[in-house]
Scaffold this motif. Structure first.
Motif, PDB file in Angstrom:
ATOM      1  N   SER A  53       0.731  -1.016  -0.093  1.00  0.00           N
ATOM      2  CA  SER A  53       0.054   0.372  -0.364  1.00  0.00           C
ATOM      3  C   SER A  53       0.451   1.046  -0.351  1.00  0.00           C
ATOM      4  O   SER A  53       2.141   1.426   0.581  1.00  0.00           O
ATOM      5  CB  SER A  53      -0.870   0.527   1.336  1.00  0.00           C
ATOM      6  N   GLY A  54      -0.369   2.006  -0.406  1.00  0.00           N
ATOM      7  CA  GLY A  54       0.981   3.913  -1.205  1.00  0.00           C
ATOM      8  C   GLY A  54       2.857   3.237  -1.710  1.00  0.00           C
ATOM      9  O   GLY A  54       2.629   4.682  -1.286  1.00  0.00           O
ATOM     10  N   ALA A  55       2.766   2.840  -2.195  1.00  0.00           N
ATOM     11  CA  ALA A  55       4.572   2.926  -3.260  1.00  0.00           C
ATOM     12  C   ALA A  55       3.273   3.778  -3.970  1.00  0.00           C
ATOM     13  O   ALA A  55       2.797   3.667  -4.644  1.00  0.00           O
ATOM     14  CB  ALA A  55       4.503   1.211  -2.710  1.00  0.00           C
ATOM     15  N   THR A  56       4.750   4.343  -4.594  1.00  0.00           N
ATOM     16  CA  THR A  56       5.172   4.792  -5.714  1.00  0.00           C
ATOM     17  C   THR A  56       6.424   3.708  -6.612  1.00  0.00           C
ATOM     18  O   THR A  56       7.419   3.881  -6.097  1.00  0.00           O
ATOM     19  CB  THR A  56       5.558   5.984  -5.694  1.00  0.00           C
ATOM     20  N   ILE A  57       5.709   3.607  -7.952  1.00  0.00           N
ATOM     21  CA  ILE A  57       7.020   3.673  -9.028  1.00  0.00           C
ATOM     22  C   ILE A  57       6.965   4.408 -10.404  1.00  0.00           C
ATOM     23  O   ILE A  57       5.801   5.079 -10.693  1.00  0.00           O
ATOM     24  CB  ILE A  57       5.874   1.889  -9.443  1.00  0.00           C
ATOM     25  N   LEU A  58       7.962   4.647 -10.840  1.00  0.00           N
ATOM     26  CA  LEU A  58       8.645   5.627 -10.880  1.00  0.00           C
ATOM     27  C   LEU A  58       8.928   5.125 -12.374  1.00  0.00           C
ATOM     28  O   LEU A  58       8.768   4.062 -12.884  1.00  0.00           O
ATOM     29  CB  LEU A  58       9.188   6.514 -10.361  1.00  0.00           C
ATOM     30  N   PRO A  59       8.720   5.967 -13.940  1.00  0.00           N
ATOM     31  CA  PRO A  59       8.676   6.019 -14.813  1.00  0.00           C
ATOM     32  C   PRO A  59      10.026   5.288 -15.113  1.00  0.00           C
ATOM     33  O   PRO A  59      11.289   5.219 -14.973  1.00  0.00           O
ATOM     34  CB  PRO A  59       9.112   7.717 -15.879  1.00  0.00           C
ATOM     35  N   GLY A  60      10.317   3.729 -16.968  1.00  0.00           N
ATOM     36  CA  GLY A  60      11.211   3.283 -16.150  1.00  0.00           C
ATOM     37  C   GLY A  60      11.436   1.987 -15.885  1.00  0.00           C
ATOM     38  O   GLY A  60      12.481   1.467 -16.332  1.00  0.00           O
ATOM     39  N   VAL A  61      10.933   2.089 -14.307  1.00  0.00           N
ATOM     40  CA  VAL A  61      11.133   0.710 -13.626  1.00  0.00           C
ATOM     41  C   VAL A  61      10.486  -0.438 -14.044  1.00  0.00           C
ATOM     42  O   VAL A  61       9.525  -0.682 -14.785  1.00  0.00           O
ATOM     43  CB  VAL A  61      10.268   0.998 -12.079  1.00  0.00           C
ATOM     44  N   THR A  62      11.188  -1.746 -13.625  1.00  0.00           N
ATOM     45  CA  THR A  62      10.575  -2.352 -14.220  1.00  0.00           C
ATOM     46  C   THR A  62      11.462  -3.540 -12.242  1.00  0.00           C
ATOM     47  O   THR A  62      12.514  -3.701 -12.110  1.00  0.00           O
ATOM     48  CB  THR A  62      11.700  -3.255 -15.138  1.00  0.00           C
ATOM     49  N   ILE A  63      10.247  -4.466 -12.192  1.00  0.00           N
ATOM     50  CA  ILE A  63       9.960  -5.216 -11.047  1.00  0.00           C
ATOM     51  C   ILE A  63      10.781  -6.421 -11.620  1.00  0.00           C
ATOM     52  O   ILE A  63       8.486  -7.003 -12.055  1.00  0.00           O
ATOM     53  CB  ILE A  63       9.290  -4.455 -10.662  1.00  0.00           C
ATOM     54  N   GLY A  64      11.194  -7.794 -11.508  1.00  0.00           N
ATOM     55  CA  GLY A  64      11.577  -8.561 -11.288  1.00  0.00           C
ATOM     56  C   GLY A  64      10.664  -9.713 -10.572  1.00  0.00           C
ATOM     57  O   GLY A  64       9.219  -9.323 -10.025  1.00  0.00           O
ATOM     58  N   ASP A  65       9.916 -10.664 -11.407  1.00  0.00           N
ATOM     59  CA  ASP A  65       9.657 -11.707 -10.555  1.00  0.00           C
ATOM     60  C   ASP A  65       9.516 -12.340  -9.578  1.00  0.00           C
ATOM     61  O   ASP A  65      10.493 -12.180  -9.167  1.00  0.00           O
ATOM     62  CB  ASP A  65       9.416 -13.295 -11.759  1.00  0.00           C
ATOM     63  N   HIS A  66       8.104 -12.625  -8.646  1.00  0.00           N
ATOM     64  CA  HIS A  66       8.536 -12.799  -7.141  1.00  0.00           C
ATOM     65  C   HIS A  66       8.894 -11.713  -6.416  1.00  0.00           C
ATOM     66  O   HIS A  66       8.842 -12.305  -4.914  1.00  0.00           O
ATOM     67  CB  HIS A  66       8.543 -14.134  -6.674  1.00  0.00           C
ATOM     68  N   SER A  67       8.852 -10.599  -6.395  1.00  0.00           N
ATOM     69  CA  SER A  67       9.637  -9.467  -5.659  1.00  0.00           C
ATOM     70  C   SER A  67       8.532  -8.404  -5.170  1.00  0.00           C
ATOM     71  O   SER A  67       7.669  -8.813  -5.090  1.00  0.00           O
ATOM     72  CB  SER A  67      10.422  -8.357  -6.537  1.00  0.00           C
ATOM     73  N   VAL A  68       8.867  -8.162  -3.943  1.00  0.00           N
ATOM     74  CA  VAL A  68       7.673  -7.198  -2.845  1.00  0.00           C
ATOM     75  C   VAL A  68       8.518  -6.355  -2.812  1.00  0.00           C
ATOM     76  O   VAL A  68       9.445  -5.448  -2.449  1.00  0.00           O
ATOM     77  CB  VAL A  68       7.977  -8.008  -1.513  1.00  0.00           C
ATOM     78  N   VAL A  69       7.546  -5.312  -3.005  1.00  0.00           N
ATOM     79  CA  VAL A  69       8.014  -2.898  -3.019  1.00  0.00           C
ATOM     80  C   VAL A  69       6.768  -3.169  -1.641  1.00  0.00           C
ATOM     81  O   VAL A  69       5.588  -3.560  -1.369  1.00  0.00           O
ATOM     82  CB  VAL A  69       7.400  -2.860  -4.401  1.00  0.00           C
ATOM     83  N   ALA A  70       7.668  -2.957  -0.208  1.00  0.00           N
ATOM     84  CA  ALA A  70       7.328  -2.752   1.028  1.00  0.00           C
ATOM     85  C   ALA A  70       6.496  -1.991   0.276  1.00  0.00           C
ATOM     86  O   ALA A  70       6.086  -0.381  -0.259  1.00  0.00           O
ATOM     87  CB  ALA A  70       8.552  -2.697   1.945  1.00  0.00           C
ATOM     88  N   ALA A  71       5.517  -1.391   1.939  1.00  0.00           N
ATOM     89  CA  ALA A  71       4.082  -0.450   1.726  1.00  0.00           C
ATOM     90  C   ALA A  71       5.284   0.980   2.198  1.00  0.00           C
ATOM     91  O   ALA A  71       6.603   1.228   2.397  1.00  0.00           O
ATOM     92  CB  ALA A  71       3.280  -0.324   2.906  1.00  0.00           C
ATOM     93  N   GLY A  72       4.736   2.168   0.795  1.00  0.00           N
ATOM     94  CA  GLY A  72       5.270   3.235   0.893  1.00  0.00           C
ATOM     95  C   GLY A  72       6.464   3.554   0.364  1.00  0.00           C
ATOM     96  O   GLY A  72       6.967   4.470   0.269  1.00  0.00           O
ATOM     97  N   ALA A  73       7.145   2.180   0.004  1.00  0.00           N
ATOM     98  CA  ALA A  73       8.163   2.400  -0.855  1.00  0.00           C
ATOM     99  C   ALA A  73       8.000   3.619  -2.486  1.00  0.00           C
ATOM    100  O   ALA A  73       6.701   3.192  -2.640  1.00  0.00           O
ATOM    101  CB  ALA A  73       9.170   1.229  -1.637  1.00  0.00           C
ATOM    102  N   VAL A  74       9.251   4.214  -2.406  1.00  0.00           N
ATOM    103  CA  VAL A  74       8.992   4.816  -3.561  1.00  0.00           C
ATOM    104  C   VAL A  74      10.370   4.647  -4.677  1.00  0.00           C
ATOM    105  O   VAL A  74      11.543   4.591  -4.494  1.00  0.00           O
ATOM    106  CB  VAL A  74       9.713   6.631  -3.330  1.00  0.00           C
TER     107      VAL A  74
END
Length: 193
Positions: free
Chosen positions: A145-166
């Motif tokens: 929740s509340g994460a922000t993903i910025l332009p040009g980013v690739t997030i690999g399979d099975h990964s976790v982005v913590a709440a509030g991360a940029v």
């Protein structure tokens, strides 16, 4: 330029200058269409099947019936979102998708997540120009929740982005990232997959 040509122009990642009235007219039409669909989605109850149908209309592609979204959902373009199977979007997600957003199978996106695919030029001469860069989210990713993903980013399979991360740079597969800006925290072990 016809609307289908314009959508393809955008999908190719072309920049749009603020002074280009023809392109801005077409962009405004796309935005109003996305607003019409998302207002329908957000302002009354819909079954899961109806939500899938509205997302199919929004994206201009067939969205798999396994897709689930808890409205409200916001986007300013709509025509450059690709959604895999068994994808879940929680309430309040906001996508700026003109640059392209791809979401892999089994991915879960938490409440109030923002995904941006556009940036403005830094020099004054291009500050009114938007430059597109796609966001690619792999399979079985969890974005808190509340994460922000910025332009040009690739997030690999099975990964976790913590709440509030940029997230400002690529995330390797099987990784946990957290913070502002997001930093690598640890790998996800095979037994956790």
């Amino acid at each position: 330029m016809e609307m289908n040509e314009f959508i393809e122009f955008c999908k190719q990642g072309n920049p749009i200058a603020g002074e280009d009235t023809e392109l801005h007219t077409l962009l405004t039409r796309c935005s109003y269409d996305a607003q019409r669909i998302t207002m329908t989605l957000n302002n009354t109850y819909h079954s899961r099947e109806q939500i899938v149908d509205l997302f199919s209309e929004l994206t201009g592609t067939t969205v798999d019936p396994s897709f689930m979204c808890f409205p409200p959902f916001y986007t300013d373009f709509g025509k450059h979102i690709t959604i895999g199977k068994h994808v879940f979007l929680n309430t309040g997600c906001s996508f700026q998708d003109r640059g392209g957003i791809t979401i892999g199978d089994g991915t879960m996106i938490g409440m109030n997540v923002t995904i941006a695919t556009l940036n403005h030029g830094l020099p004054l001469a291009t500050r009114n120009t938007t430059f597109a860069a796609p966001v690619v989210i792999g399979e079985q990713v969890w974005i808190g929740s509340g994460a922000t993903i910025l332009p040009g980013v690739t997030i690999g399979d099975h990964s976790v982005v913590a709440a509030g991360a940029v997230v400002t740079k690529d995330v390797p597969p099987d990784s946990v990232v957290a913070g502002v800006p997001a930093k690598f925290m640890r790998s996800i072990d095979e037994e956790e997959l």
